[in-house]
Design an enzyme around this catalytic site. Structure first.
Site, mmCIF file in Angstrom:
data_model
loop_
_atom_site.group_PDB
_atom_site.id
_atom_site.type_symbol
_atom_site.label_atom_id
_atom_site.label_comp_id
_atom_site.label_asym_id
_atom_site.label_seq_id
_atom_site.Cartn_x
_atom_site.Cartn_y
_atom_site.Cartn_z
ATOM 1 N N HIS B 97 0.847 -1.196 0.000
ATOM 2 C CA HIS B 97 0.000 0.000 0.000
ATOM 3 C C HIS B 97 0.885 1.251 0.000
ATOM 4 O O HIS B 97 0.698 2.154 -0.812
ATOM 5 C CB HIS B 97 -0.930 0.000 1.211
ATOM 6 N N ASP B 126 6.369 22.317 -25.984
ATOM 7 C CA ASP B 126 6.282 20.959 -25.447
ATOM 8 C C ASP B 126 7.271 20.907 -24.294
ATOM 9 O O ASP B 126 7.811 21.938 -23.888
ATOM 10 C CB ASP B 126 6.637 19.909 -26.523
ATOM 11 N N TRP B 162 6.998 0.136 4.003
ATOM 12 C CA TRP B 162 7.446 0.845 2.790
ATOM 13 C C TRP B 162 8.818 1.471 2.996
ATOM 14 O O TRP B 162 9.487 1.830 2.033
ATOM 15 C CB TRP B 162 6.441 1.914 2.370
ATOM 16 N N SER B 190 13.046 6.518 -13.843
ATOM 17 C CA SER B 190 11.939 7.274 -14.432
ATOM 18 C C SER B 190 11.810 8.649 -13.775
ATOM 19 O O SER B 190 11.673 9.671 -14.452
ATOM 20 C CB SER B 190 10.647 6.473 -14.271
ATOM 21 N N SER B 191 11.864 8.676 -12.439
ATOM 22 C CA SER B 191 11.711 9.951 -11.727
ATOM 23 C C SER B 191 12.838 10.912 -12.052
ATOM 24 O O SER B 191 12.606 12.109 -12.257
ATOM 25 C CB SER B 191 11.716 9.721 -10.216
ATOM 26 N N HIS B 274 13.115 12.122 3.647
ATOM 27 C CA HIS B 274 12.456 13.357 4.040
ATOM 28 C C HIS B 274 12.252 14.320 2.879
ATOM 29 O O HIS B 274 11.148 14.810 2.684
ATOM 30 C CB HIS B 274 13.109 14.051 5.238
ATOM 31 N N GLU B 276 11.785 13.417 0.049
ATOM 32 C CA GLU B 276 10.720 12.744 -0.692
ATOM 33 C C GLU B 276 9.329 13.219 -0.251
ATOM 34 O O GLU B 276 8.446 13.410 -1.075
ATOM 35 C CB GLU B 276 10.843 11.226 -0.511
ATOM 36 N N TYR B 278 8.595 16.110 0.742
ATOM 37 C CA TYR B 278 8.368 17.425 0.142
ATOM 38 C C TYR B 278 8.152 17.325 -1.348
ATOM 39 O O TYR B 278 7.440 18.138 -1.934
ATOM 40 C CB TYR B 278 9.516 18.377 0.481
ATOM 41 N N SER B 289 -1.941 27.256 -4.619
ATOM 42 C CA SER B 289 -1.644 28.666 -4.857
ATOM 43 C C SER B 289 -2.188 29.145 -6.196
ATOM 44 O O SER B 289 -2.225 30.347 -6.459
ATOM 45 C CB SER B 289 -0.134 28.903 -4.830
ATOM 46 N N HIS B 323 14.885 13.040 12.188
ATOM 47 C CA HIS B 323 13.705 13.109 13.060
ATOM 48 C C HIS B 323 12.836 11.857 12.931
ATOM 49 O O HIS B 323 11.924 11.670 13.711
ATOM 50 C CB HIS B 323 12.878 14.386 12.819
ATOM 51 N N HIS B 324 13.148 11.022 11.936
ATOM 52 C CA HIS B 324 12.451 9.736 11.825
ATOM 53 C C HIS B 324 13.109 8.676 12.699
ATOM 54 O O HIS B 324 12.635 7.557 12.765
ATOM 55 C CB HIS B 324 12.450 9.264 10.372
ATOM 56 N N THR B 349 6.449 27.005 6.232
ATOM 57 C CA THR B 349 5.139 26.416 5.985
ATOM 58 C C THR B 349 4.039 27.335 6.515
ATOM 59 O O THR B 349 2.997 27.519 5.882
ATOM 60 C CB THR B 349 5.038 25.029 6.648
ATOM 61 N N LYS B 352 3.285 30.062 4.163
ATOM 62 C CA LYS B 352 2.402 29.652 3.073
ATOM 63 C C LYS B 352 0.944 29.674 3.505
ATOM 64 O O LYS B 352 0.084 30.238 2.823
ATOM 65 C CB LYS B 352 2.775 28.254 2.608
ATOM 66 N N ARG B 471 1.820 0.708 15.113
ATOM 67 C CA ARG B 471 1.442 0.571 13.707
ATOM 68 C C ARG B 471 1.929 -0.770 13.176
ATOM 69 O O ARG B 471 2.704 -1.463 13.810
ATOM 70 C CB ARG B 471 2.003 1.726 12.892
HETATM 71 CU CU LIG Z 1 10.770 13.644 7.711
#
Ligand SMILES: [Cu+2]
Lengths: 285, 550
Positions: B97, B126, B162, B190-191, B274, B276, B278, B289, B323-324, B349, B352, B471
């Site tokens: 998932h 293009d 994941w 690809s990315s 991290h 990622e 963002y 926006s 922080h993870h 943030t 924004k 979890r």
């Molecule tokens: Cu993070």
């Protein structure tokens, strides 16, 4: 800019390319997991190279037909520049791993650091770098390490020289001396090949006389990870330069319009810079 | 930000305006487009609109596949005890998932929007490198077919979450892990190639006269996202390569017995991971926006500060990864460093969110579906942001770590955050893609069922998490039963209501109220100067962009 930006028509190479990459990856997985698929993998890799050849041939033809304007040239420059940046980050991950292991992981296993608990795992372990005696008995470390001042130094000289010869070839091309450019380019490629041969010898020595193997603990792991991926990039760079050699001989390049050559040169210099990092942090220090 | 165009419209192709629309791209007219038709056309296309459509369809399919996996998880958790699936399979479902939603649904969804809209918003003919664009897309179906096929392999698919922490994903992983790594390599290639293309397009193909600070924010946020992608996807490639070597070649990167360190895996993974997150939220900021000013009929408040805030978020994202890992046993100085840098992100943030609200202030607001989703984004994403701040406090995180509170946090930023923004974008730009307005009634139903579903699913998770429910487990203690039942009912509601989304899209492609070039009266960007549906080729002669003071 008056609507001259070239938008190519439909092309079968990208889709065939992803199919070829898929075949290569799946058969590589089959080879690794089930021990079958090596032949298909080779075919897949050949297919990838063929598709690249045909795709770039289209690009070269379009360029020779004058379909590309200065803006297109800038697109290629940005594209190649950012691609090299992505490669820099790929190696940054590997260098990061090397530094982390040397600065934190190995000393911590010996009880250094604020927590010091990792030392409880293997109380007899003594930290050192290169790590000759991995913590667990089940993993035998290298018997001896390679001296940086023999083969690696020779290879450093090869690569640094090749960057110089490549620059001379580029300058010659810019001045319109095609034969001079060709000769110096041949010299560059030969230096690259010499590098790879020496690296092959070094790997042979490492495996057969020094006990440095992929399985010899973290020293062998980081050694082969960094030098191996670097060697793969030298190979790619040498192939690219060989293609550029063919194009120089075919007269594809103008004095001021030869981005294919420049892109290959950027790549080669990048590979060279990575080697300097390797030489310092993998071999010398 | 409201760039004004001179009245002259870019050249248009009259034949494209004909009524029948064969695909979401809304252009199937013969003649203009030489080359194969039918399936082959989609396989070989170099057109940014067609490739954008492919990306969006791919993303939607993955959204449903990943959603079904989530529903399997929620069905098992409906009641305590083991009812439907084995724990081994449950683990594969949570893992797949996450992988499918992150790499298959959200990222390609944003890339699809980028493909469609960036050339239209900057007046480019293009993407900069159209063939590369096609390659980037077609790698994805190959990669995800391989990834999904691991579920059928002996030993099952990935079952380590994941984040695939070593040694769960190396020493103790199923044999299919090698295939998982290879498929992730393809998705990564690809990315990276897609991001290179986007950067080259934005830097090089802007209409003459359009400066960087004239670009719509969706373009700005994508520029920064593309930079993040090129910077961190190779790091992911690096870490999975080390996994591959540990699994297949006996190296010791993540094996302490050989002098390596499993914690090193987490460092490298989160150095990618991290930024990622963002990558999955910055384009959403760009979309919101665009939508809020349109429906508030006001210029965006603080355009420049939005650009600077986005850039600061991107820079900070490289300095917060651990922080993870607060609970993994970091040195104290690292805990403090990563705690403070993480909390610092709240500042840009906050800028924004403030700007969006200031844009709404005294606007003449109307509540069409895109606006509903955008407003829900602002509120619900902020909830996710605040729970993120709670998690950033290292000593408190020792309590929340690996509980459902974390699950609640990142689902608030990803579902009513990233996913709602993609949906808002689809409602907002569908008139441009198809030439028809989306059905407003269906849109409202979809919106309200989604909002209720999302909150019913994820809000109770805050409580079960704070009360200590871990979890990634198929069974749980009795006191969590009510919260979990609510979550499962919410998930079913949210999942089912996405069928309304699909129905709305199909209806909109096939017909509906005709949309003019400028489909929303408050919309200002360049894409609204080309006809609706946008012809296959636009801005072949670049428009002259006239700068206007912000
Ligand atoms: Cu993070």
């Amino acid at each position: 800019m008056s609507g001259s930006y070239y938008v190519p028509p439909q092309s079968k190479w990208p889709a065939l390319g992803s199919l070829a990459v898929g075949v290569m990856m799946v058969s590589l997985g089959m080879q690794l997991v089930h021990g079958i698929g090596g032949l298909v993998m080779t075919l897949g890799m050949a297919a990838v190279l063929t598709v690249m050849w045909l795709w770039f041939r289209d690009v070269v033809r379009e360029s020779r037909q004058g379909l590309y304007d200065a803006q297109m040239d800038r697109s290629f420059r940005w594209g190649m520049g950012w691609f090299i940046f992505s490669e820099v980050m790929f190696f940054a991950a590997f260098f990061g791993a090397l530094f982390y292991v040397r600065v934190f992981a190995v000393p911590w296993l010996d009880g250094e650091g604020a927590k010091g608990v990792a030392a409880l795992l293997w109380p007899d372990f003594t930290a050192s770098w290169p790590l000759m005696n991995p913590p667990s008995e089940s993993i035998s470390g290298p018997r001896e390490v390679l001296s940086p001042w023999q083969l690696p130094l020779v290879n450093t000289i090869f690569l640094v020289t090749s960057s110089v010869t490549l620059t001379i070839a580029h300058e010659a091309l810019k001045e319109g001396y095609r034969n001079t450019a060709r000769n110096w380019l041949i010299g560059t490629i030969l230096l690259g090949v010499c590098f790879l041969v020496v690296q092959g010898i070094e790997y042979y020595e490492a495996y057969h006389h020094y006990g440095i193997t992929l399985q010899a603990g973290i020293y062998g792991s980081t050694f082969f990870l960094l030098t191996g991926f670097h060697g793969a990039h030298v190979t790619i760079g040498a192939i690219t330069l060989s293609v550029m050699l063919m194009r120089v001989m075919k007269g594809h390049f103008d004095r001021d319009d030869h981005f294919g050559f420049e892109a290959a040169a950027w790549y080669w210099h990048f590979v060279d810079v990575v080697w300097i990092g390797l030489f310092i942090f993998v071999y010398v220090l | 930000m409201a760039p004004k165009l001179p009245p002259r419209l870019p050249p248009q192709h009259p034949l494209e305006q004909a009524g029948e629309a064969a695909g979401p791209a809304g252009h199937a007219e013969a003649g203009y487009h030489h080359g194969p038709k039918g399936l082959l056309r989609w396989l070989l296309t170099t057109n940014h609109k067609e490739i954008g459509t492919l990306y969006l369809i791919f993303s939607l399919s993955m959204f449903f596949i990943g959603g079904i996996f989530a529903l399997v998880v929620r069905a098992e958790l409906f009641q305590p005890g083991l009812q439907l699936v084995q724990p081994e399979f449950f683990n594969q479902m949570t893992t797949m998932h996450g992988l499918i939603m992150v790499f298959g649904a959200v990222m390609p969804g944003f890339v699809g929007l980028a493909n469609w809209m960036i050339p239209l918003q900057i007046g480019a003919p293009d993407m900069a490198l159209p063939r590369l664009n096609n390659f980037s897309f077609w790698l994805l179906p190959v990669a995800f077919t391989l990834l999904l096929s691991t579920l059928l392999m002996p030993g099952g698919g990935p079952n380590f979450g994941w984040t695939f922490y070593a040694p769960l994903s190396t020493t103790y992983s199923p044999p299919s892990t090698t295939f998982f790594i290879l498929s992730l390599h393809m998705a990564g290639i690809s990315s990276i190639l897609g991001a290179i293309n986007i950067i080259a397009t934005i830097l090089n193909l802007r209409a003459p006269g359009m400066r960087m600070m004239d670009m719509p924010l969706f373009v700005w946020t994508w520029l920064i996202t593309a930079f993040l992608l090129i910077a961190v996807m190779p790091v992911l490639a690096g870490v999975i390569t080390m996994m591959l070597l540990d699994i297949n070649f006996g190296t010791s990167f993540f094996n302490a017995a050989g002098g390596g360190d499993p914690v090193m895996f987490q460092h490298i993974f989160w150095f990618f991971g991290h930024p990622e997150v963002y990558i999955m939220i910055l384009p959403a900021f760009g979309i919101v926006s665009a939508i809020i000013p349109t429906f508030a009929r006001k210029r965006l408040f603080g355009y420049a500060s939005m650009v600077y805030a986005t850039s600061s978020i991107a820079i900070l994202s490289f300095l917060v990864w651990a922080h993870h890992m607060f609970a993994v046993g970091l040195p104290l100085v690292a805990e403090l460093f990563f705690m403070y840098t993480t909390m610092l992100i709240a500042v840009p943030t906050g800028v924004k969110v403030f700007n969006w609200i200031a844009t709404l202030f005294q606007g003449s607001i109307s509540f069409e579906t895109p606006m509903l989703f955008a407003l829900a984004f602002v509120v619900l994403f902020s909830i996710g942001g605040f729970s993120g701040l709670m998690l950033a406090i290292a000593p408190a995180d020792f309590q929340y770590h690996d509980t459902y509170f974390v699950v609640a946090h990142f689902h608030y930023v990803l579902v009513p955050g990233a996913v709602f923004a993609i949906m808002a974008a689809v409602y907002y730009w569908l008139p441009k893609w198809t030439g028809h307005y989306p059905n407003e009634r269906l849109g409202r139903w979809h919106f309200w069922t989604s909002v209720v579903g999302v909150n019913l699913t994820f809000f109770p998770m805050h409580f079960s998490g704070l009360a200590g429910m871990p979890r990634r487990i198929p069974d749980y203690a009795l006191q969590f039963a009510d919260f979990n039942m609510a979550s499962s009912i919410g998930a079913l509601l949210f999942g089912t209501s996405q069928l309304l989304f699909v129905w709305m899209i199909i209806k909109c492609v096939r017909g509906g109220e005709k949309a003019p070039a400028k489909a929303w009266d408050g919309a200002e960007d360049l894409e609204w100067t080309v006809p609706s549906p946008a012809p296959l080729h636009t801005f072949e002669t670049p428009p002259r962009f006239q700068h206007q003071e912000h």
